[in-house]
Design a protein around this motif. Sequence first.
Motif, PDB file in Angstrom:
ATOM      1  N   ILE A 198      22.959  25.980   6.604  1.00  0.00           N
ATOM      2  CA  ILE A 198      22.799  26.154   5.162  1.00  0.00           C
ATOM      3  C   ILE A 198      22.312  24.840   4.566  1.00  0.00           C
ATOM      4  O   ILE A 198      22.878  23.776   4.838  1.00  0.00           O
ATOM      5  N   THR A 199      21.251  24.909   3.774  1.00  0.00           N
ATOM      6  CA  THR A 199      20.734  23.735   3.081  1.00  0.00           C
ATOM      7  C   THR A 199      21.239  23.761   1.646  1.00  0.00           C
ATOM      8  O   THR A 199      21.132  24.785   0.964  1.00  0.00           O
ATOM      9  N   LEU A 200      21.797  22.631   1.213  1.00  0.00           N
ATOM     10  CA  LEU A 200      22.357  22.523  -0.136  1.00  0.00           C
ATOM     11  C   LEU A 200      21.756  21.330  -0.865  1.00  0.00           C
ATOM     12  O   LEU A 200      21.447  20.314  -0.246  1.00  0.00           O
ATOM     13  N   ASN A 201      21.617  21.466  -2.170  1.00  0.00           N
ATOM     14  CA  ASN A 201      21.270  20.343  -3.038  1.00  0.00           C
ATOM     15  C   ASN A 201      22.490  19.981  -3.862  1.00  0.00           C
ATOM     16  O   ASN A 201      23.165  20.861  -4.404  1.00  0.00           O
ATOM     17  N   TYR A 202      22.748  18.688  -3.948  1.00  0.00           N
ATOM     18  CA  TYR A 202      23.866  18.177  -4.750  1.00  0.00           C
ATOM     19  C   TYR A 202      23.458  18.156  -6.218  1.00  0.00           C
ATOM     20  O   TYR A 202      22.413  17.628  -6.578  1.00  0.00           O
ATOM     21  N   ARG A 203      24.300  18.724  -7.050  1.00  0.00           N
ATOM     22  CA  ARG A 203      24.086  18.717  -8.495  1.00  0.00           C
ATOM     23  C   ARG A 203      25.006  17.634  -9.074  1.00  0.00           C
ATOM     24  O   ARG A 203      26.151  17.892  -9.373  1.00  0.00           O
ATOM     25  N   ASN A 204      24.481  16.456  -9.191  1.00  0.00           N
ATOM     26  CA  ASN A 204      25.247  15.276  -9.580  1.00  0.00           C
ATOM     27  C   ASN A 204      25.434  15.255 -11.102  1.00  0.00           C
ATOM     28  O   ASN A 204      24.910  14.387 -11.792  1.00  0.00           O
ATOM     29  N   GLU A 205      26.169  16.247 -11.574  1.00  0.00           N
ATOM     30  CA  GLU A 205      26.412  16.388 -13.007  1.00  0.00           C
ATOM     31  C   GLU A 205      27.922  16.365 -13.231  1.00  0.00           C
ATOM     32  O   GLU A 205      28.631  17.269 -12.805  1.00  0.00           O
ATOM     33  N   PRO A 206      28.432  15.347 -13.930  1.00  0.00           N
ATOM     34  CA  PRO A 206      29.882  15.186 -14.063  1.00  0.00           C
ATOM     35  C   PRO A 206      30.590  16.348 -14.756  1.00  0.00           C
ATOM     36  O   PRO A 206      31.769  16.584 -14.497  1.00  0.00           O
ATOM     37  N   ASP A 207      29.896  17.090 -15.614  1.00  0.00           N
ATOM     38  CA  ASP A 207      30.548  18.176 -16.348  1.00  0.00           C
ATOM     39  C   ASP A 207      30.683  19.468 -15.548  1.00  0.00           C
ATOM     40  O   ASP A 207      31.384  20.386 -15.972  1.00  0.00           O
ATOM     41  N   LEU A 208      30.002  19.553 -14.401  1.00  0.00           N
ATOM     42  CA  LEU A 208      30.080  20.772 -13.593  1.00  0.00           C
ATOM     43  C   LEU A 208      31.405  20.842 -12.852  1.00  0.00           C
ATOM     44  O   LEU A 208      31.862  19.837 -12.301  1.00  0.00           O
ATOM     45  N   PRO A 209      32.012  22.040 -12.782  1.00  0.00           N
ATOM     46  CA  PRO A 209      33.188  22.171 -11.910  1.00  0.00           C
ATOM     47  C   PRO A 209      32.736  21.999 -10.458  1.00  0.00           C
ATOM     48  O   PRO A 209      31.599  22.323 -10.109  1.00  0.00           O
ATOM     49  N   VAL A 210      33.602  21.479  -9.624  1.00  0.00           N
ATOM     50  CA  VAL A 210      33.215  21.132  -8.254  1.00  0.00           C
ATOM     51  C   VAL A 210      32.696  22.347  -7.483  1.00  0.00           C
ATOM     52  O   VAL A 210      31.801  22.211  -6.642  1.00  0.00           O
ATOM     53  N   GLU A 211      33.192  23.545  -7.775  1.00  0.00           N
ATOM     54  CA  GLU A 211      32.733  24.722  -7.031  1.00  0.00           C
ATOM     55  C   GLU A 211      31.271  25.071  -7.307  1.00  0.00           C
ATOM     56  O   GLU A 211      30.673  25.883  -6.609  1.00  0.00           O
ATOM     57  N   LYS A 212      30.666  24.434  -8.313  1.00  0.00           N
ATOM     58  CA  LYS A 212      29.254  24.671  -8.631  1.00  0.00           C
ATOM     59  C   LYS A 212      28.383  23.435  -8.421  1.00  0.00           C
ATOM     60  O   LYS A 212      27.226  23.416  -8.811  1.00  0.00           O
ATOM     61  N   LYS A 213      28.920  22.407  -7.788  1.00  0.00           N
ATOM     62  CA  LYS A 213      28.186  21.144  -7.645  1.00  0.00           C
ATOM     63  C   LYS A 213      27.133  21.154  -6.543  1.00  0.00           C
ATOM     64  O   LYS A 213      26.372  20.196  -6.410  1.00  0.00           O
ATOM     65  N   PHE A 214      27.084  22.211  -5.758  1.00  0.00           N
ATOM     66  CA  PHE A 214      26.095  22.284  -4.690  1.00  0.00           C
ATOM     67  C   PHE A 214      25.351  23.610  -4.804  1.00  0.00           C
ATOM     68  O   PHE A 214      25.957  24.668  -4.942  1.00  0.00           O
ATOM     69  N   GLU A 215      24.034  23.520  -4.735  1.00  0.00           N
ATOM     70  CA  GLU A 215      23.169  24.690  -4.885  1.00  0.00           C
ATOM     71  C   GLU A 215      22.560  25.037  -3.527  1.00  0.00           C
ATOM     72  O   GLU A 215      21.959  24.181  -2.871  1.00  0.00           O
TER      73      GLU A 215
ATOM     74  N   GLY B  68      32.760  30.311  16.111  1.00  0.00           N
ATOM     75  CA  GLY B  68      31.547  30.181  15.324  1.00  0.00           C
ATOM     76  C   GLY B  68      31.500  28.833  14.636  1.00  0.00           C
ATOM     77  O   GLY B  68      32.450  28.052  14.682  1.00  0.00           O
ATOM     78  N   ALA B  69      30.373  28.570  13.998  1.00  0.00           N
ATOM     79  CA  ALA B  69      30.235  27.322  13.243  1.00  0.00           C
ATOM     80  C   ALA B  69      29.200  27.484  12.150  1.00  0.00           C
ATOM     81  O   ALA B  69      28.213  28.203  12.313  1.00  0.00           O
ATOM     82  N   TYR B  70      29.478  26.807  11.047  1.00  0.00           N
ATOM     83  CA  TYR B  70      28.442  26.665  10.023  1.00  0.00           C
ATOM     84  C   TYR B  70      28.134  25.186   9.877  1.00  0.00           C
ATOM     85  O   TYR B  70      28.993  24.327  10.076  1.00  0.00           O
ATOM     86  N   VAL B  71      26.867  24.910   9.600  1.00  0.00           N
ATOM     87  CA  VAL B  71      26.384  23.537   9.467  1.00  0.00           C
ATOM     88  C   VAL B  71      25.710  23.417   8.109  1.00  0.00           C
ATOM     89  O   VAL B  71      24.785  24.180   7.799  1.00  0.00           O
ATOM     90  N   LEU B  72      26.182  22.499   7.310  1.00  0.00           N
ATOM     91  CA  LEU B  72      25.584  22.242   6.005  1.00  0.00           C
ATOM     92  C   LEU B  72      24.667  21.031   6.118  1.00  0.00           C
ATOM     93  O   LEU B  72      25.054  20.013   6.680  1.00  0.00           O
ATOM     94  N   MET B  73      23.461  21.153   5.607  1.00  0.00           N
ATOM     95  CA  MET B  73      22.566  19.998   5.491  1.00  0.00           C
ATOM     96  C   MET B  73      22.417  19.764   3.999  1.00  0.00           C
ATOM     97  O   MET B  73      21.846  20.583   3.282  1.00  0.00           O
ATOM     98  N   VAL B  74      22.992  18.664   3.534  1.00  0.00           N
ATOM     99  CA  VAL B  74      23.105  18.415   2.101  1.00  0.00           C
ATOM    100  C   VAL B  74      22.132  17.330   1.669  1.00  0.00           C
ATOM    101  O   VAL B  74      22.088  16.244   2.259  1.00  0.00           O
ATOM    102  N   ARG B  75      21.372  17.643   0.639  1.00  0.00           N
ATOM    103  CA  ARG B  75      20.484  16.652   0.021  1.00  0.00           C
ATOM    104  C   ARG B  75      21.213  16.098  -1.194  1.00  0.00           C
ATOM    105  O   ARG B  75      21.398  16.803  -2.181  1.00  0.00           O
TER     106      ARG B  75
END
Length: 198
Positions: A60-77, A121-128
């Motif tokens: 899974i590829t994720l982008n970090y949403r570096n926004e302080p007001d976002l709840p942590v559960e929405k900080k990665f897209e 099983g395994a999941y692998v996150l690649m985070v930008r």
Amino acid sequence: MRFKLFKSRAVELSGNPNAWSDLATWVEYHHSTLVNATVACYLHLKATIPDVAAKHLFRITLNYRNEPDLPVEKKFEMRGAHLTPVDDPECAMLFRPVNEARPAAVEMGKVEMGELYWGTGAYVLMVRFRPDLTVFGTDGVPFWKHFGIDSTTANAVPACRNPLDQLEDNLHQGRGLPTCCCGGWTHQVSGHEAKVGW
């Protein structure tokens, strides 16, 4: 040791000293959803690929949403997700440490599940961590988790729509695991009662 380096890289790329802890908290919040999506993908292929959990990783590829007001559960897209062979040459560098950690995870799954053990099983996150400036091959920071799969789960019939679409919706909405144990992946909900799909 390896994750300590990843933490430093996440902080360096994002400029946020909390970037790695944001990821760890996000993974903890969404772990069940990520496991359910991985298992649903395995279930779709297990008839044609024997031992699919040993031969494929859910990437899974994720982008970090570096926004302080976002709840942590929405900080990665989520930007993409694929069930990828463990020996995919394009992912060799990424998958090497995941594959090296697998034997210990397999043994742990066997101990935890006993005779109900089916696979690991395994999941692998690649985070930008700086999605606005992408430099291929240098900006992704990996994170992975192995998990045991019991035979009851391995024999379930997925009742959800395309697991990748459902995963994307859950992550986008910041939804954790609903009250049903499967999160909607192997049951269909009818009224207030779950309709078992396996």
